[in-house]
Structures are given as structure tokens and as C-alpha cells.
Design a protein around this motif. Structure first.
Motif, PDB file in Angstrom:
ATOM      1  N   ASN A 269       4.266  10.032 -10.996  1.00 57.33           N
ATOM      2  CA  ASN A 269       3.151   9.090 -11.172  1.00 57.33           C
ATOM      3  C   ASN A 269       1.975   9.544 -10.307  1.00 57.33           C
ATOM      4  OD1 ASN A 269       1.838   6.870 -12.185  1.00 57.33           O
ATOM      5  ND2 ASN A 269       2.776   5.413 -10.793  1.00 57.33           N
ATOM      6  N   PHE A 270       1.653  10.809 -10.444  1.00 53.41           N
ATOM      7  CA  PHE A 270       0.668  11.448  -9.567  1.00 53.41           C
ATOM      8  C   PHE A 270      -0.727  10.827  -9.683  1.00 53.41           C
ATOM      9  CE2 PHE A 270      -2.222  15.027  -8.474  1.00 53.41           C
ATOM     10  CZ  PHE A 270      -1.823  15.190  -7.159  1.00 53.41           C
ATOM     11  N   VAL A 271      -1.069  10.345 -10.861  1.00 56.28           N
ATOM     12  CA  VAL A 271      -2.403   9.747 -11.079  1.00 56.28           C
ATOM     13  C   VAL A 271      -2.607   8.548 -10.152  1.00 56.28           C
ATOM     14  CG1 VAL A 271      -3.891   8.575 -12.742  1.00 56.28           C
ATOM     15  CG2 VAL A 271      -2.511  10.515 -13.477  1.00 56.28           C
ATOM     16  N   THR A 272      -1.573   7.706 -10.035  1.00 50.53           N
ATOM     17  CA  THR A 272      -1.654   6.529  -9.165  1.00 50.53           C
ATOM     18  C   THR A 272      -1.752   6.941  -7.700  1.00 50.53           C
ATOM     19  OG1 THR A 272      -0.337   5.273 -10.749  1.00 50.53           O
ATOM     20  CG2 THR A 272      -0.505   4.375  -8.531  1.00 50.53           C
ATOM     21  N   ILE A 273      -1.006   7.966  -7.328  1.00 47.78           N
ATOM     22  CA  ILE A 273      -1.050   8.462  -5.953  1.00 47.78           C
ATOM     23  C   ILE A 273      -2.446   8.979  -5.625  1.00 47.78           C
ATOM     24  CG2 ILE A 273      -0.144  10.210  -4.353  1.00 47.78           C
ATOM     25  CD1 ILE A 273       1.868   8.001  -4.939  1.00 47.78           C
ATOM     26  N   ARG A 274      -3.076   9.654  -6.581  1.00 50.42           N
ATOM     27  CA  ARG A 274      -4.424  10.155  -6.374  1.00 50.42           C
ATOM     28  C   ARG A 274      -5.421   9.013  -6.181  1.00 50.42           C
ATOM     29  NH1 ARG A 274      -6.072  14.095  -4.075  1.00 50.42           N
ATOM     30  NH2 ARG A 274      -8.092  13.825  -5.052  1.00 50.42           N
ATOM     31  N   LYS A 275      -5.179   7.888  -6.855  1.00 48.25           N
ATOM     32  CA  LYS A 275      -6.050   6.723  -6.678  1.00 48.25           C
ATOM     33  C   LYS A 275      -5.964   6.211  -5.242  1.00 48.25           C
ATOM     34  CE  LYS A 275      -6.013   5.037 -11.468  1.00 48.25           C
ATOM     35  NZ  LYS A 275      -5.496   4.005 -12.390  1.00 48.25           N
ATOM     36  N   SER A 276      -4.745   6.234  -4.685  1.00 50.68           N
ATOM     37  CA  SER A 276      -4.558   5.801  -3.297  1.00 50.68           C
ATOM     38  C   SER A 276      -5.278   6.739  -2.340  1.00 50.68           C
ATOM     39  CB  SER A 276      -3.059   5.768  -2.953  1.00 50.68           C
ATOM     40  OG  SER A 276      -2.383   4.837  -3.767  1.00 50.68           O
ATOM     41  N   VAL A 277      -5.230   8.027  -2.634  1.00 52.64           N
ATOM     42  CA  VAL A 277      -5.918   9.017  -1.798  1.00 52.64           C
ATOM     43  C   VAL A 277      -7.430   8.798  -1.860  1.00 52.64           C
ATOM     44  CG1 VAL A 277      -6.421  11.484  -1.534  1.00 52.64           C
ATOM     45  CG2 VAL A 277      -4.084  10.744  -2.016  1.00 52.64           C
ATOM     46  N   LYS A 278      -7.933   8.448  -3.053  1.00 54.86           N
ATOM     47  CA  LYS A 278      -9.364   8.203  -3.226  1.00 54.86           C
ATOM     48  C   LYS A 278      -9.826   6.977  -2.443  1.00 54.86           C
ATOM     49  CE  LYS A 278      -9.859  10.491  -7.713  1.00 54.86           C
ATOM     50  NZ  LYS A 278      -9.986  10.314  -9.170  1.00 54.86           N
ATOM     51  N   LYS A 279      -8.896   6.023  -2.226  1.00 48.59           N
ATOM     52  CA  LYS A 279      -9.238   4.836  -1.428  1.00 48.59           C
ATOM     53  C   LYS A 279      -9.624   5.245  -0.013  1.00 48.59           C
ATOM     54  CE  LYS A 279      -6.386   1.331  -3.759  1.00 48.59           C
ATOM     55  NZ  LYS A 279      -5.205   0.444  -3.597  1.00 48.59           N
TER      56      LYS A 279
ATOM     57  N   LYS B 186      -2.517   3.251   7.152  1.00 51.51           N
ATOM     58  CA  LYS B 186      -1.245   3.369   6.432  1.00 51.51           C
ATOM     59  C   LYS B 186      -1.300   4.509   5.412  1.00 51.51           C
ATOM     60  CE  LYS B 186       2.090   0.624   3.787  1.00 51.51           C
ATOM     61  NZ  LYS B 186       2.348  -0.694   3.146  1.00 51.51           N
ATOM     62  N   LEU B 187      -2.399   4.558   4.658  1.00 52.48           N
ATOM     63  CA  LEU B 187      -2.562   5.617   3.663  1.00 52.48           C
ATOM     64  C   LEU B 187      -2.662   6.988   4.324  1.00 52.48           C
ATOM     65  CD1 LEU B 187      -5.135   3.948   1.224  1.00 52.48           C
ATOM     66  CD2 LEU B 187      -2.738   4.438   0.739  1.00 52.48           C
ATOM     67  N   GLU B 188      -3.361   7.025   5.450  1.00 52.25           N
ATOM     68  CA  GLU B 188      -3.526   8.287   6.177  1.00 52.25           C
ATOM     69  C   GLU B 188      -2.186   8.813   6.675  1.00 52.25           C
ATOM     70  OE1 GLU B 188      -5.568  11.437   7.219  1.00 52.25           O
ATOM     71  OE2 GLU B 188      -6.738   9.687   6.620  1.00 52.25           O
ATOM     72  N   LYS B 189      -1.344   7.901   7.125  1.00 54.80           N
ATOM     73  CA  LYS B 189      -0.031   8.287   7.645  1.00 54.80           C
ATOM     74  C   LYS B 189       0.861   8.851   6.542  1.00 54.80           C
ATOM     75  CE  LYS B 189       4.001   6.451  10.081  1.00 54.80           C
ATOM     76  NZ  LYS B 189       4.658   5.225  10.618  1.00 54.80           N
ATOM     77  N   ASN B 190       0.865   8.181   5.381  1.00 60.24           N
ATOM     78  CA  ASN B 190       1.764   8.577   4.293  1.00 60.24           C
ATOM     79  C   ASN B 190       1.204   9.646   3.359  1.00 60.24           C
ATOM     80  OD1 ASN B 190       3.840   6.722   5.005  1.00 60.24           O
ATOM     81  ND2 ASN B 190       2.697   5.074   4.036  1.00 60.24           N
ATOM     82  N   LEU B 191      -0.140   9.615   3.157  1.00 59.78           N
ATOM     83  CA  LEU B 191      -0.726  10.505   2.156  1.00 59.78           C
ATOM     84  C   LEU B 191      -1.841  11.411   2.675  1.00 59.78           C
ATOM     85  CD1 LEU B 191      -1.024   7.865  -0.738  1.00 59.78           C
ATOM     86  CD2 LEU B 191       0.843   9.498  -0.382  1.00 59.78           C
ATOM     87  N   GLY B 192      -2.153  11.282   3.937  1.00 62.07           N
ATOM     88  CA  GLY B 192      -3.254  12.076   4.500  1.00 62.07           C
ATOM     89  C   GLY B 192      -3.057  13.576   4.356  1.00 62.07           C
ATOM     90  N   SER B 193      -1.794  13.993   4.424  1.00 65.78           N
ATOM     91  CA  SER B 193      -1.492  15.428   4.368  1.00 65.78           C
ATOM     92  C   SER B 193      -1.604  16.008   2.966  1.00 65.78           C
ATOM     93  CB  SER B 193      -0.086  15.684   4.913  1.00 65.78           C
ATOM     94  OG  SER B 193       0.865  14.934   4.176  1.00 65.78           O
ATOM     95  N   ILE B 194      -1.770  15.139   1.950  1.00 67.07           N
ATOM     96  CA  ILE B 194      -1.904  15.652   0.574  1.00 67.07           C
ATOM     97  C   ILE B 194      -3.282  15.322  -0.013  1.00 67.07           C
ATOM     98  CG2 ILE B 194       0.573  15.514   0.084  1.00 67.07           C
ATOM     99  CD1 ILE B 194      -0.185  12.981  -1.646  1.00 67.07           C
ATOM    100  N   SER B 195      -4.223  14.976   0.848  1.00 67.45           N
ATOM    101  CA  SER B 195      -5.560  14.576   0.373  1.00 67.45           C
ATOM    102  C   SER B 195      -6.277  15.689  -0.395  1.00 67.45           C
ATOM    103  CB  SER B 195      -6.426  14.127   1.554  1.00 67.45           C
ATOM    104  OG  SER B 195      -6.521  15.154   2.517  1.00 67.45           O
ATOM    105  N   ASP B 196      -5.943  16.956  -0.087  1.00 66.56           N
ATOM    106  CA  ASP B 196      -6.587  18.083  -0.776  1.00 66.56           C
ATOM    107  C   ASP B 196      -5.836  18.528  -2.021  1.00 66.56           C
ATOM    108  OD1 ASP B 196      -8.579  18.166   1.135  1.00 66.56           O
ATOM    109  OD2 ASP B 196      -7.469  19.542   2.431  1.00 66.56           O
ATOM    110  N   MET B 197      -4.703  17.887  -2.324  1.00 62.77           N
ATOM    111  CA  MET B 197      -3.905  18.277  -3.488  1.00 62.77           C
ATOM    112  C   MET B 197      -4.412  17.513  -4.710  1.00 62.77           C
ATOM    113  SD  MET B 197       0.266  18.490  -3.773  1.00 62.77           S
ATOM    114  CE  MET B 197       0.583  16.798  -4.276  1.00 62.77           C
ATOM    115  N   THR B 198      -5.291  18.146  -5.475  1.00 60.06           N
ATOM    116  CA  THR B 198      -5.943  17.465  -6.598  1.00 60.06           C
ATOM    117  C   THR B 198      -5.146  17.525  -7.904  1.00 60.06           C
ATOM    118  OG1 THR B 198      -7.175  19.493  -7.044  1.00 60.06           O
ATOM    119  CG2 THR B 198      -8.249  17.833  -5.651  1.00 60.06           C
ATOM    120  N   ARG B 199      -4.103  18.341  -7.921  1.00 62.28           N
ATOM    121  CA  ARG B 199      -3.234  18.411  -9.111  1.00 62.28           C
ATOM    122  C   ARG B 199      -1.799  18.630  -8.674  1.00 62.28           C
ATOM    123  NH1 ARG B 199      -4.036  24.380 -11.852  1.00 62.28           N
ATOM    124  NH2 ARG B 199      -4.207  25.597  -9.929  1.00 62.28           N
TER     125      ARG B 199
END
Length: 294
Positions: free
Chosen positions: A104-114, A144-157
Motif C-alpha cells: 500500500n505504498f501510495v498511502t505511505i507516500r501520503k504520510s511522508v508528504k504530510k 511520530k512520522l519522522e520516527k517511523n518513516l523519516g528514513s524513507i522520505s526520499d524513496m519516491t517509488r
């Protein structure tokens, strides 16, 4: 290529220690060398071969421009994996695996965009216009987002592959990668099933020294792939520049030749004019003589 790995180095790092014999997975039998004090000992010669095979494949993926996602949420692997992934400029997950991270990568990307949206709010001053309670909520969400998803912020696909430490613990990540046919590279201990991954590296996935030895080798292989990609791009750019330079030189030569021809033409015409005039006079004279004789 990544540095040649030696069996002695792996031995010193404890890569050969497996799990208790009663906890083993029979599918790991080809990689088990012997049993000692109720513990399986991994055949390090096979480990070296598998590491080299995985390193070559990872270098190719990195050279193609795709990302390799590192996954390791166990305590003794977190810091090591995050350091090595950052060194190789690759995304990583060292906190809880977010369900649907791949499927469900599209939803994860939305969280990163937040996270990016909050950063913009702070830059343009919108954040300061919020009430104290709203600012606190936004900051908590961002943390919270930074802790869980900060390390994948540059992964666009979706990544080109995933590297896992302990497939038993990261079974959800392995299943998601399977569904999407994403190649799986993993450190596989004697209690795991090597058939679940595409590139299994039989090794001790519990000791920090063992994890560091394998992951650092993997990171080196990825860096080699990235370097070869940069060199290839540079060579192509140089070849293109050389081609354009050669084309420009040829065009200049053609131009100079044309100008030289144009410069020669008036002289030729000027040289030919007296001869033409003399011939015209002779023709006129002969015509007059013929007229008189008549």
C-alpha cells in the motif's frame, strides 16, 4: 568491486554460530557444517560464496538507479543498519514495520508528504497562526512520522530490492515483497527458511559483530554499483561532448572550404575576362572583314 571477504574475518566476527539444534529449520541443512555443544555451526565457505553472489546482484540493482530498502527492527541491528544504509544513501526501516509499506505504498507516500507539508507550514509562517494546542498536535504527528518513516522520505517509488536482517522477525516485510515480486536479500540463520528469499546469506543474525560484517559488505557492494553508474554517466557525457565537438569541427571545415571557394571564384572570372575580350574583338574584326569583302 566490494572488498574480498575472508573466511577468517567471518570466523572472528562469529558469523558461523547458528541456533540451538532443536530450533533449526531442516531447509538450512545444506549450509550447516557441524554441530557443537548443541549449536549448529554454519559453513562459512558457503557464506562467502552467497555473500559474493548477493553483492554482485545488489551492485547491478544499484547501478540501474533503483533503491535497496534495508529492514532490521531488532535491537542489536538497528544502529548498524541505519549507519550502513545512510553510508550507501539507501532507505531503511529500523522501527516498527508499517503494515502495507510495500503493498500500500501510495498511502505511505501520503504520510511522508504530510511531513513535507508541516515543514512548508513552518517556513511560510502558517504554523505560527495555529493555536497552541494545534501546534502541539502537529508537532507530535510530525515526530511520530519522522520516527517511523523519516528514513524513507526520499524513496519516491517501490524499491528495486529489500535487504532483511532476520527473516523470522521481518516476516511481514518478506510477504509483502513476495506479493510484488521484489527481490529479497537476507541474513538467514539456522532457524529460518532460505527458500523464502531470493538471495540467502547463511549467517548469525543475532550477534552485532556478525550483522555489522555482513551489512557493511552489502553496503560496499551497493556503493560500488552507484559509483559504476556515475562513471558510466560521465563516460557517456564525455563521448557526447566529443561527438558534438567533432561535428562542430567538421561543420567549421566545410564552412572554411566554402569560403575559400567563394574567394577563388572572382579571381578566376577576372583572369578569364581579358581572354574573352580578345576573342570578342577577333570575332568582331573577322565579321567586319567579311562584310567589306562582300
Amino acid at each position: 568491486m566490494a572488498k574480498q571477504i575472508e573466511v577468517k574475518e567471518l570466523l572472528d566476527s562469529g558469523v558461523h554460530f547458528g541456533h540451538l539444534t532443536r530450533r533449526w529449520n531442516p531447509n538450512m541443512a545444506p549450509y550447516v557444517y557441524m554441530e557443537r555443544n548443541g549449536i549448529h555451526i554454519i559453513n562459512l565457505y558457503k557464506t562467502v560464496a552467497k555473500m559474493e553472489e548477493a553483492g554482485t546482484a545488489l551492485a547491478k540493482i544499484a547501478a540501474s538507479g533503483r533503491k535497496i530498502l534495508f529492514v532490521a527492527t531488532k535491537k542489536q541491528a538497528k544502529e548498524i543498519v541505519s549507519q550502513q544504509a545512510e553510508r550507501a544513501d539507501m532507505p531503511y526501516i529500523t522501527e516498527r514495520w508499517p503494515g502495507g509499506m510495500l503493498t500500500n505504498f501510495v498511502t505511505i507516500r501520503k504520510s511522508v508528504k504530510k511531513m513535507a507539508a508541516v515543514d512548508r507550514m513552518k517556513k511560510d509562517g502558517t504554523f505560527n497562526s495555529l493555536s497552541k494546542k494545534e501546534r502541539l498536535q502537529v508537532d507530535r504527528m510530525k515526530a511520530k512520522l519522522e520516527k517511523n518513516l523519516g528514513s524513507i522520505s526520499d524513496m519516491t517509488r517501490l524499491p528495486g530490492a529489500i535487504f532483511v536482517v532476520d527473516t523470522m522477525r521481518e516476516h511481514i516485510a518478506v510477504k509483502e515483497a513476495h506479493k510484488l515480486n521484489i527481490p529479497i536479500f537476507a541474513m538467514v540463520d539456522t532457524n529460518s527458511d532460505p527458500r523464502e528469499v531470493d538471495y540467502a546469506i547463511p549467517s548469525n543474525d543475532d550477534a552485532s559483530k556478525s550483522i555489522e560484517k555482513v551489512v557493511s559488505y552489502v553496503a560496499d557492494a551497493i556503493i560500488d554499483g552507484i559509483t559504476s553508474r556515475k562513471e558510466e554517466k560521465k563516460e557517456k557525457a564525455e563521448a557526447k561532448d566529443a561527438k558534438e565537438t567533432k561535428k562542430a569541427e567538421k561543420a567549421q571545415e566545410v564552412k572554411e572550404a566554402k569560403e575559400a571557394d567563394e574567394a577563388k571564384t572572382p579571381k578566376a572570372e577576372a583572369k578569364a575576362t581579358p581572354e574573352k575580350a580578345a576573342k570578342a574583338e577577333d570575332a568582331k574584326a573577322s565579321k567586319e572583314e567579311s562584310a567589306k569583302s562582300e
